[in-house]
Design a protein around this motif. Sequence first.
Motif, mmCIF file in Angstrom:
data_model
loop_
_atom_site.group_PDB
_atom_site.id
_atom_site.type_symbol
_atom_site.label_atom_id
_atom_site.label_comp_id
_atom_site.label_asym_id
_atom_site.label_seq_id
_atom_site.Cartn_x
_atom_site.Cartn_y
_atom_site.Cartn_z
ATOM 1 N N ASP A 3 0.840 -1.202 0.000
ATOM 2 C CA ASP A 3 0.000 0.000 0.000
ATOM 3 C C ASP A 3 0.872 1.248 0.000
ATOM 4 O OD1 ASP A 3 -2.236 -1.620 0.063
ATOM 5 O OD2 ASP A 3 -2.728 -1.207 2.167
ATOM 6 N N THR A 72 -7.841 -3.779 -7.909
ATOM 7 C CA THR A 72 -7.836 -4.164 -6.496
ATOM 8 C C THR A 72 -7.782 -2.958 -5.566
ATOM 9 O OG1 THR A 72 -5.426 -4.423 -6.414
ATOM 10 C CG2 THR A 72 -6.724 -6.365 -7.015
ATOM 11 N N THR A 73 -6.909 -2.002 -5.872
ATOM 12 C CA THR A 73 -6.661 -0.892 -4.948
ATOM 13 C C THR A 73 -6.385 0.384 -5.725
ATOM 14 O OG1 THR A 73 -5.603 -2.487 -3.459
ATOM 15 C CG2 THR A 73 -5.296 -0.162 -2.950
ATOM 16 N N ARG A 102 -10.640 -1.226 -3.046
ATOM 17 C CA ARG A 102 -10.015 -0.627 -1.865
ATOM 18 C C ARG A 102 -9.514 0.750 -2.271
ATOM 19 N NH1 ARG A 102 -5.189 -2.909 -0.622
ATOM 20 N NH2 ARG A 102 -5.124 -1.847 1.364
ATOM 21 N N LEU A 104 -7.247 4.027 -0.978
ATOM 22 C CA LEU A 104 -6.296 4.592 -0.032
ATOM 23 C C LEU A 104 -6.252 6.090 -0.272
ATOM 24 C CD1 LEU A 104 -3.377 2.037 -0.583
ATOM 25 C CD2 LEU A 104 -5.257 1.888 1.071
ATOM 26 N N GLU A 114 -7.843 4.005 4.706
ATOM 27 C CA GLU A 114 -8.388 3.041 3.752
ATOM 28 C C GLU A 114 -9.906 2.903 3.947
ATOM 29 O OE1 GLU A 114 -8.357 -1.796 3.146
ATOM 30 O OE2 GLU A 114 -6.581 -0.839 3.987
#
Length: 131
Positions: A3, A72-73, A102, A104, A114
């Motif tokens: 992350d 995913t993120t 997700r 951030l 998050e």
Amino acid sequence: MTDQELVERAFAMHQFSYAPYSRFPVGAALLCEDGTVFTGCNVENAAFGSAICAERTALLKAVSEGHRDDWTTLAIAGRGQDYCWPCGSCRQMLYEFAPDLRVLAARGDGTFQEALLSELLPCGFGPKSLA
């Protein structure tokens, strides 16, 4: 990719931001399941409605290169004191492809929080809503 590394990629996009009006550069980095990362920055326009956010830039790059269902993120990095969460338009565009993405959200000091996109856009309207 961690992350923290994804957030750093988002911060790196500040250098490409075009923000002469708000003077608020924003960078984004969208991670796919296969490790591909699509980056983006905000691009403002004198006709303010024509501006595009960093996360939508990354989204459009991903879709235009065939990545539509493997996100995913997403890391979003601003320079302010508040966490840089996606605006309503970005939330809607992201929801179209990844309701459980997700997110951030980083602030200028590099710290981030998050949340799931589905938490940021509860009762979102997407392709399944048309069935």
